[in-house]
Design a protein around this motif. Sequence first.
Motif, PDB file in Angstrom:
ATOM      1  N   ALA A 158      -5.758   6.206  -5.424  1.00  0.00           N
ATOM      2  CA  ALA A 158      -6.524   6.951  -6.402  1.00  0.00           C
ATOM      3  C   ALA A 158      -7.569   5.778  -7.235  1.00  0.00           C
ATOM      4  CB  ALA A 158      -5.614   7.408  -7.128  1.00  0.00           C
ATOM      5  N   LEU A 159      -6.967   4.920  -7.524  1.00  0.00           N
ATOM      6  CA  LEU A 159      -7.984   3.927  -8.119  1.00  0.00           C
ATOM      7  C   LEU A 159      -9.130   3.423  -7.270  1.00  0.00           C
ATOM      8  CD1 LEU A 159      -8.368   1.860 -10.915  1.00  0.00           C
ATOM      9  CD2 LEU A 159      -7.082   0.265  -9.642  1.00  0.00           C
ATOM     10  N   ALA A 160      -8.930   2.966  -6.085  1.00  0.00           N
ATOM     11  CA  ALA A 160      -9.748   2.780  -5.153  1.00  0.00           C
ATOM     12  C   ALA A 160     -10.834   4.037  -5.074  1.00  0.00           C
ATOM     13  CB  ALA A 160      -9.163   2.213  -3.611  1.00  0.00           C
ATOM     14  N   LEU A 161     -10.400   5.154  -4.762  1.00  0.00           N
ATOM     15  CA  LEU A 161     -11.291   6.242  -4.487  1.00  0.00           C
ATOM     16  C   LEU A 161     -12.039   6.274  -5.926  1.00  0.00           C
ATOM     17  CD1 LEU A 161      -9.182   8.784  -2.645  1.00  0.00           C
ATOM     18  CD2 LEU A 161     -11.081   7.317  -1.808  1.00  0.00           C
TER      19      LEU A 161
ATOM     20  N   TYR B 167     -17.460   6.088  -8.665  1.00  0.00           N
ATOM     21  CA  TYR B 167     -18.237   5.457  -9.712  1.00  0.00           C
ATOM     22  C   TYR B 167     -19.352   4.595  -9.357  1.00  0.00           C
ATOM     23  CZ  TYR B 167     -19.511   3.180 -13.935  1.00  0.00           C
ATOM     24  OH  TYR B 167     -20.221   2.481 -15.020  1.00  0.00           O
ATOM     25  N   PHE B 168     -18.850   3.586  -8.571  1.00  0.00           N
ATOM     26  CA  PHE B 168     -20.126   2.645  -7.969  1.00  0.00           C
ATOM     27  C   PHE B 168     -20.945   3.266  -7.089  1.00  0.00           C
ATOM     28  CE2 PHE B 168     -16.951  -0.206  -9.842  1.00  0.00           C
ATOM     29  CZ  PHE B 168     -17.810  -0.850 -10.854  1.00  0.00           C
ATOM     30  N   PHE B 169     -20.529   4.199  -6.091  1.00  0.00           N
ATOM     31  CA  PHE B 169     -21.361   4.528  -5.015  1.00  0.00           C
ATOM     32  C   PHE B 169     -22.015   5.890  -5.094  1.00  0.00           C
ATOM     33  CE2 PHE B 169     -18.763   1.029  -3.148  1.00  0.00           C
ATOM     34  CZ  PHE B 169     -19.801   0.176  -2.773  1.00  0.00           C
ATOM     35  N   THR B 170     -21.388   6.599  -6.075  1.00  0.00           N
ATOM     36  CA  THR B 170     -21.993   8.003  -6.169  1.00  0.00           C
ATOM     37  C   THR B 170     -22.400   8.345  -7.670  1.00  0.00           C
ATOM     38  OG1 THR B 170     -20.154   8.910  -4.565  1.00  0.00           O
ATOM     39  CG2 THR B 170     -21.232  10.273  -5.773  1.00  0.00           C
ATOM     40  N   TYR B 171     -21.720   8.153  -8.316  1.00  0.00           N
ATOM     41  CA  TYR B 171     -22.136   8.541  -9.894  1.00  0.00           C
ATOM     42  C   TYR B 171     -23.112   7.450 -10.313  1.00  0.00           C
ATOM     43  CZ  TYR B 171     -21.814   8.825 -14.806  1.00  0.00           C
ATOM     44  OH  TYR B 171     -22.376   9.147 -16.072  1.00  0.00           O
TER      45      TYR B 171
ATOM     46  N   ILE C   9      11.912  -2.681  -5.842  1.00  0.00           N
ATOM     47  CA  ILE C   9      10.741  -1.569  -5.628  1.00  0.00           C
ATOM     48  C   ILE C   9      11.515  -0.938  -4.544  1.00  0.00           C
ATOM     49  CG2 ILE C   9       8.686  -0.763  -5.212  1.00  0.00           C
ATOM     50  CD1 ILE C   9       7.615  -2.895  -6.671  1.00  0.00           C
ATOM     51  N   GLY C  10      11.814   0.272  -4.431  1.00  0.00           N
ATOM     52  CA  GLY C  10      12.571   1.365  -3.631  1.00  0.00           C
ATOM     53  C   GLY C  10      11.206   2.104  -2.756  1.00  0.00           C
ATOM     54  N   GLY C  11      11.496   2.898  -1.782  1.00  0.00           N
ATOM     55  CA  GLY C  11      10.663   3.689  -1.053  1.00  0.00           C
ATOM     56  C   GLY C  11      10.048   4.433  -1.839  1.00  0.00           C
ATOM     57  N   PRO C  12      10.507   5.358  -2.795  1.00  0.00           N
ATOM     58  CA  PRO C  12       9.779   6.143  -3.934  1.00  0.00           C
ATOM     59  C   PRO C  12       8.884   5.731  -4.623  1.00  0.00           C
ATOM     60  CG  PRO C  12      12.076   6.852  -3.775  1.00  0.00           C
ATOM     61  CD  PRO C  12      12.016   5.501  -2.834  1.00  0.00           C
ATOM     62  N   GLU C  13       9.086   4.407  -5.213  1.00  0.00           N
ATOM     63  CA  GLU C  13       8.462   3.678  -5.865  1.00  0.00           C
ATOM     64  C   GLU C  13       7.156   3.303  -5.123  1.00  0.00           C
ATOM     65  OE1 GLU C  13      11.328   3.071  -5.938  1.00  0.00           O
ATOM     66  OE2 GLU C  13      12.507   3.595  -7.993  1.00  0.00           O
ATOM     67  N   ALA C  14       7.273   2.523  -4.179  1.00  0.00           N
ATOM     68  CA  ALA C  14       6.179   2.090  -3.424  1.00  0.00           C
ATOM     69  C   ALA C  14       5.219   3.373  -2.915  1.00  0.00           C
ATOM     70  CB  ALA C  14       7.098   1.425  -1.897  1.00  0.00           C
ATOM     71  N   VAL C  15       5.726   4.465  -2.542  1.00  0.00           N
ATOM     72  CA  VAL C  15       4.835   5.435  -2.500  1.00  0.00           C
ATOM     73  C   VAL C  15       3.978   5.830  -3.864  1.00  0.00           C
ATOM     74  CG1 VAL C  15       4.868   7.890  -1.975  1.00  0.00           C
ATOM     75  CG2 VAL C  15       6.406   6.463  -0.566  1.00  0.00           C
ATOM     76  N   VAL C  16       4.732   5.671  -4.710  1.00  0.00           N
ATOM     77  CA  VAL C  16       3.897   6.056  -5.773  1.00  0.00           C
ATOM     78  C   VAL C  16       2.918   4.912  -6.325  1.00  0.00           C
ATOM     79  CG1 VAL C  16       3.925   6.198  -8.648  1.00  0.00           C
ATOM     80  CG2 VAL C  16       5.596   7.503  -7.091  1.00  0.00           C
ATOM     81  N   PHE C  17       3.502   3.738  -6.063  1.00  0.00           N
ATOM     82  CA  PHE C  17       2.440   2.725  -6.082  1.00  0.00           C
ATOM     83  C   PHE C  17       1.397   2.740  -5.218  1.00  0.00           C
ATOM     84  CE2 PHE C  17       5.785   0.157  -8.319  1.00  0.00           C
ATOM     85  CZ  PHE C  17       5.488   0.378  -9.519  1.00  0.00           C
ATOM     86  N   ALA C  18       1.576   3.269  -3.849  1.00  0.00           N
ATOM     87  CA  ALA C  18       0.579   3.123  -2.847  1.00  0.00           C
ATOM     88  C   ALA C  18      -0.535   4.264  -3.296  1.00  0.00           C
ATOM     89  CB  ALA C  18       1.098   3.359  -1.582  1.00  0.00           C
TER      90      ALA C  18
END
Length: 166
Positions: free
Chosen positions: A17-20, A25-29, A3-12
């Motif tokens: 996005a998943l955490a937000l 969903y759990f704390f607002t909706y 996994i290179g730099g660009p892939e790591a950025v995409v995964f991060a």
Amino acid sequence: MRIGGPEAVVFAMLAIALALGARYYFFTYRKSPAYALGQFFKAVKAGNVDAQYALLDEDDKRFYPDQKTYDKTPLAHGYSARIENVSFGNEQAGAKNGGAVIIDASISVRGTSKGKELYQQSTQSIQDSYAMRKNANGEWKVILSQSKLELPNKVEATPPGESFSP
């Protein structure tokens, strides 16, 4: 494979996005009035009077002092397995409603099969609005006494004792 730099950025970015999304969903909706109203209609569709009664506001519980009294209303069982779709529109906070939030709802309901052949099923769509208010515990509750209630007024309920067959 590495996994290179660009892939790591995409995964991060995906992890953020998943955490937000999960946080929203759990704390607002799930703490919104539309979610509580959706749970109420889920209970109406299932014919679950316990869940419906639990989501009623204290003002309505004075009118329906116990679950047995509420069980006799058309809304309790009259639309079981007949509600096809419920979508919510605008939420309007109203000072004149004692702090209640009014939510517009579009409801699609299958017609009764009483006096019809199987191939003569119909669907009726109505526009309705429901009042919601937070209780002392901060939970949203449905205020039927302040709601428009077009569903029981315009759509015939399944008669008591008769089950709906799609």
